[in-house]
Enzyme design. Structure first.
Site, PDB file in Angstrom:
ATOM      1  N   TYR A  84      10.668  55.771  33.930  1.00  0.00           N
ATOM      2  CA  TYR A  84      10.932  56.731  32.865  1.00  0.00           C
ATOM      3  C   TYR A  84      10.890  58.171  33.401  1.00  0.00           C
ATOM      4  O   TYR A  84       9.888  58.600  33.999  1.00  0.00           O
ATOM      5  CB  TYR A  84       9.917  56.585  31.731  1.00  0.00           C
ATOM      6  CG  TYR A  84       9.847  55.214  31.106  1.00  0.00           C
ATOM      7  CD1 TYR A  84      10.901  54.315  31.192  1.00  0.00           C
ATOM      8  CD2 TYR A  84       8.701  54.812  30.420  1.00  0.00           C
ATOM      9  CE1 TYR A  84      10.833  53.065  30.619  1.00  0.00           C
ATOM     10  CE2 TYR A  84       8.618  53.551  29.835  1.00  0.00           C
ATOM     11  CZ  TYR A  84       9.675  52.683  29.940  1.00  0.00           C
ATOM     12  OH  TYR A  84       9.597  51.432  29.378  1.00  0.00           O
TER      13      TYR A  84
ATOM     14  N   GLY B 205      10.754  46.546  20.249  1.00  0.00           N
ATOM     15  CA  GLY B 205      11.932  46.307  19.410  1.00  0.00           C
ATOM     16  C   GLY B 205      11.644  45.673  18.076  1.00  0.00           C
ATOM     17  O   GLY B 205      12.515  45.016  17.496  1.00  0.00           O
TER      18      GLY B 205
ATOM     19  N   LEU C 276      17.273  49.068  12.489  1.00  0.00           N
ATOM     20  CA  LEU C 276      18.038  48.400  11.439  1.00  0.00           C
ATOM     21  C   LEU C 276      17.136  47.889  10.324  1.00  0.00           C
ATOM     22  O   LEU C 276      17.584  47.721   9.184  1.00  0.00           O
ATOM     23  CB  LEU C 276      18.842  47.242  12.031  1.00  0.00           C
ATOM     24  CG  LEU C 276      19.930  47.628  13.027  1.00  0.00           C
ATOM     25  CD1 LEU C 276      20.532  46.386  13.661  1.00  0.00           C
ATOM     26  CD2 LEU C 276      21.013  48.458  12.340  1.00  0.00           C
TER      27      LEU C 276
END
Length: 298
Positions: free
Chosen positions: A52, A199, A205
Site C-alpha cells: 500500500y 468486502g 452495493l
C-alpha cells in the site's frame, strides 16, 4: 466493542477491524484523530500491507500506532514487490524475499514484532514449502508472532491448512459473495483458524450504492439483497452497512470484519451498535441471494 478469538492462536481481536489501505487519503491531523478515536472505541486490529502506497502506508500506521503499540494487534502483508521503476509489482513468495521484506516492514512500522504477518496472495505454483519455512523462521526469531494468508482460492487455503501453522485467512465474504460458505469457512473453523473478512459490503452495493451485476449475480438479485438489508435497517433505525456486516459476523468462523476507513464518518458508522437479528432474518436473507461456488482454484 466485542472481541473474538483468532482460531486457537490466543489472539483476541475486535469484531470491527481497521483496514488501513485508504487512510493516507485523509489529511495528517484527521488521520491521527481517526486512529485515536478507533483505539478509544475499542478497535484493536489494524491491517495494512507493504504494497500500500509503496510502503508509505506502513510508515503512517507505524507512526500513529506507536504510542499504543502494546494495546493493538498489528497485521501487515508480504509477497508483492514493487518494480524498481514503480510501474507495478511482481509476485515474490520466496524465502529470501520474505526474510528481507519483513525487516523493511518492521522499520516502517516502528516496531520490534508483527502480530500477524500475512502472505498477500498465493497460488499452487508457489514454492509453498519454502514460503512456510520463511514464516516459521520469523516466528522463531521473534520478528512475527503469528502468520496467515490472504486468499480466496480454496486449493491454496487447503494447502496451507494442511501444511502450515497459519492462524488465519483473510478472504472476501458477504451476502453477495457466499462462496466461502461452501467449504472454506467450515474447513478453517474445524482446524482452529480464524477468518478475517474483507468486502463485507460488496463494494458498497449492500450499503446504498447503485445496483450493478456482481460476481455473476444479475442486477435484480443485487437489488433484492440490498432491499432486504435496507428494509431491516430502516425498521430498526440502524444502517444498511450494520446489517450487512452482521450477516457476515453470524458465521462462527469469522474473527473480524476488516473495514476500509479513511474518514471519521466511515469510522463512526463502523463502530456504531449493530443489530442482533433472529435466525429467521438470516434465513430470509439467504433466500434472497442464491449460494454460489468457486469455479476456479478448487
Amino acid at each position: 466493542m466485542n472481541y473474538r478469538p483468532v482460531g486457537k492462536s490466543g489472539l483476541s481481536v475486535s469484531e470491527t477491524g481497521f483496514g488501513c489501505m485508504s487512510l493516507a487519503k485523509a489529511p495528517d491531523a484527521e488521520a491521527t484523530a481517526i486512529v485515536h478515536t478507533a483505539v478509544d472505541a475499542g478497535i484493536n486490529y489494524f491491517d495494512t500491507a507493504d504494497l500500500y502506497d509503496k510502503g508509505a502506508n506502513e510508515e503512517l500506521i507505524g507512526k500513529l500506532l506507536k504510542p499504543v503499540r502494546s494495546k493493538i494487534v498489528l497485521a501487515t502483508k508480504v509477497g508483492n514487490r514493487w518494480k524498481d521503476d514503480g510501474s507495478g509489482w511482481d509476485w515474490n513468495p520466496t524465502k529470501d524475499y520474505i526474510l528481507k521484506a519483513v525487516d523493511e516492514s518492521l522499520r516502517r512500522l516502528q516496531t520490534d514484532y508483527i502480530d500477524l504477518y500475512q502472505l498477500h496472495g498465493g497460488t499452487m505454483d508457489d514454492p509453498i514449502d519454502e514460503t512456510i519455512e520463511a514464516f516459521e523462521q520469523l516466528v522463531q526469531q521473534g520478528k512475527i508472532r503469528h502468520y496467515g494468508i490472504s486468499s480466496i482460492r480454496p486449493n491454496v487455503i487447503r494447502a496451507y491448512t494442511e501444511e502450515s501453522n497459519i492462524i488465519s485467512v483473510m478472504l472476501q465474504y458477504s451476502l453477495l459473495d457466499r462462496r466461502p460458505e461452501e467449504t472454506v469457512l467450515d474447513l478453517l473453523k474445524t482446524n482452529g483458524m480464524g477468518v478475517m473478512v474483507r468486502g463485507a459490503l460488496a463494494q458498497g452495493l449492500l450499503a446504498g450504492k447503485a445496483p450493478k451485476e456482481y460476481l455473476g449475480h444479475p442486477v435484480s438479485t443485487v437489488q433484492s439483497a440490498a432491499g432486504q438489508v435496507k428494509k431491516q435497517a430502516t425498521a430498526s433505525g440502524t444502517t444498511p452497512s450494520a446489517w450487512a456486516t452482521q450477516y457476515v459476523l453470524n458465521n462462527p468462523a469469522v474473527s473480524s470484519v476488516v473495514t476500509g476507513i479513511s474518514t471519521m464518518e466511515q469510522l463512526l458508522e463502523a463502530i456504531a451498535p449493530r443489530p442482533q437479528p433472529d435466525a429467521a432474518w438470516f434465513d430470509e436473507l439467504e433466500r434472497s441471494v442464491p449460494a454460489s461456488q468457486y469455479r476456479e482454484h478448487r
